[in-house]
Design a protein around this motif. Structure first.
Motif, mmCIF file in Angstrom:
data_model
loop_
_atom_site.group_PDB
_atom_site.id
_atom_site.type_symbol
_atom_site.label_atom_id
_atom_site.label_comp_id
_atom_site.label_asym_id
_atom_site.label_seq_id
_atom_site.Cartn_x
_atom_site.Cartn_y
_atom_site.Cartn_z
ATOM 1 N N PHE A 113 0.832 -1.214 0.000
ATOM 2 C CA PHE A 113 0.000 0.000 0.000
ATOM 3 C C PHE A 113 0.861 1.256 0.000
ATOM 4 N N MET B 193 -3.539 -6.107 7.518
ATOM 5 C CA MET B 193 -4.599 -5.196 7.951
ATOM 6 C C MET B 193 -5.297 -4.557 6.745
ATOM 7 N N ASN C 113 -2.992 2.558 5.614
ATOM 8 C CA ASN C 113 -2.818 1.109 5.439
ATOM 9 C C ASN C 113 -4.061 0.514 4.799
ATOM 10 N N HIS D 155 -1.868 -7.445 13.344
ATOM 11 C CA HIS D 155 -1.542 -8.601 14.198
ATOM 12 C C HIS D 155 -0.220 -8.404 14.943
HETATM 13 S S1 SF4 Z 1 3.096 -3.699 10.995
HETATM 14 FE FE1 SF4 Z 1 0.925 -4.255 10.874
HETATM 15 S S2 SF4 Z 1 -0.079 -2.545 9.834
HETATM 16 FE FE2 SF4 Z 1 2.169 -2.340 9.476
HETATM 17 S S3 SF4 Z 1 2.490 -3.382 7.501
HETATM 18 FE FE3 SF4 Z 1 2.843 -4.910 9.130
HETATM 19 S S4 SF4 Z 1 0.823 -5.915 9.361
HETATM 20 FE FE4 SF4 Z 1 0.472 -4.022 8.217
#
Ligand code: SF4
Length: 367
Positions: free
Chosen positions: A87, A113, A145, A232
């Motif tokens: 993303f 996420m 995100n 997570h």
């Molecule tokens: S830390 Fe969490 S929100 Fe950030 S990229 Fe990894 S899974 Fe996605």
């Protein structure tokens, strides 16, 4: 728990990285060579959660807000390589000029996420709400995100994107334009932001896409609608972790990311984005003991950078690693630079990019 040196040694997780091998040394040399060859036609952006050995190759290192700003400002660059997750590279693609090219060194680096919301689910939720609400009064706000299509949905419906650096500003922005906001996809960032703004609990409601609601009443009453998604990595931290470090290290400072659950945030000394966390650590006096509730690679790097402070990750030995951020290796970066223009490029369809850009530009205007 005891406060002896052996325990501190065990708790001070300094890195998930292995020692450098001769192959790593060769890859680093090759990456530097290629960077030098491309000069200012190439810009590498590196997120704070990248591997320790990848981060030094970033021309800019930071959180997703800072890096998206940098992506939009690289006038000389022909090629932008984003060491992060999908993303982020997509957002850079949307914000930079059409003639510039954006790459993700490991195309499997996604964000679970961001994947907790898809276009059909959003359309279904919006249609259901429209059965009993005036949708012109609901402002969609999405966390960075998220996929480009959700950003485009926000742009097309008068909404905005935010990061953990400016979520409060985005909420205020939305309330200046509507009566309610629908926040995607991180329930916890949304909850923590609502807490910071003093929005009462009975004015919030969770929308669970896997168990769609049937009763419209809580949604009619709520000011803040929260999509049920989570990270997570950050939801692994618990209030008990905070209690444990406070018991073990009197005087410890606890700083956490707002993707953590609210009971963790409530017990912490400070909460903020990765940019905030790095500044917070920097400002603590020598000798400070600091427990950090965020991804391990950032914590480990700060432990190395501040040898005069005792820095460790909040959960003890759980190693809160984002496997997606960890996917990008020196080998991936070297290969990406070697084949620049031939593979690993990120594309976003024009119609999606156009609406997503509106929402992202509103975010940049928020500061
Ligand atoms: S830390 Fe969490 S929100 Fe950030 S990229 Fe990894 S899974 Fe996605």
């Amino acid at each position: 728990m005891t406060n002896d040196a052996a325990t501190l040694e065990e708790t001070t997780v300094t890195s998930c990285a292995r020692p450098a091998t001769p192959e790593d040394v060769a890859l680093k040399g090759r990456i530097q060579e290629l960077k030098d060859q491309w000069g200012n036609k190439l810009v590498i952006l590196a997120h704070h959660y990248q591997r320790k050995e990848v981060v030094p190759f970033g021309d800019f290192v930071g959180d997703s807000y800072y890096l998206s700003k940098m992506a939009a400002q690289q006038d000389d660059a022909e090629h932008i390589v984003f060491c992060g997750v999908h993303f982020m590279a997509e957002s850079a693609r949307i914000l930079c000029r059409p003639d510039q090219r954006v790459y993700l060194p490991n195309l499997r680096a996604g964000c679970p996420m961001a994947d907790m919301v898809n276009d059909d689910q959003v359309d279904d939720a919006w249609d259901w709400l429209a059965e009993f609400m005036d949708m012109s009064k609901i402002i969609p706000v999405s966390y960075m995100n998220s996929a480009a299509s959700l950003k485009a949905f926000c742009g097309a419906n008068g909404g905005v994107i935010c990061t953990s650096s400016n979520a409060e500003k985005a909420f205020k922005w939305a309330f200046e334009r509507g009566e309610k906001l629908f926040f995607f996809p991180d329930e916890h960032l949304g909850t923590n932001t609502a807490n910071q703004l003093g929005i009462p609990r009975d004015e919030r409601v969770i929308f669970d896409p896997l168990n769609p609601p049937e009763d419209p009443e809580p949604f009619k009453k709520a000011k803040v609608l929260l999509w049920k998604g989570y990270c997570h990595v950050h939801t692994n931290f618990t209030a008990a972790h905070v209690d444990q470090v406070r018991e073990q290290y009197p005087g410890v400072k606890v700083v956490v990311h707002p993707e953590c659950k609210e009971e963790v945030v409530d017990k912490a000394d400070a909460v903020g984005s990765t940019a905030f966390i790095t500044q917070y650590v920097d400002e603590q006096p020598p000798g400070s003991i600091i427990a950090i509730g965020t991804e391990i690679n950032l914590t480990a790097r700060m432990a190395d950078e501040y040898p005069d402070k005792t820095i460790f990750e909040l959960s003890g030995q759980n190693c809160p690693l984002c496997v997606n951020m960890f996917r990008t290796t020196l080998g991936d970066l070297a290969e990406c630079l070697e084949d620049l223009g031939k593979k690993n490029e990120i594309f976003v369809p024009d119609n999606i990019a156009r609406d997503a850009r509106k929402a992202l530009e509103r975010m940049l205007e928020l500061g």
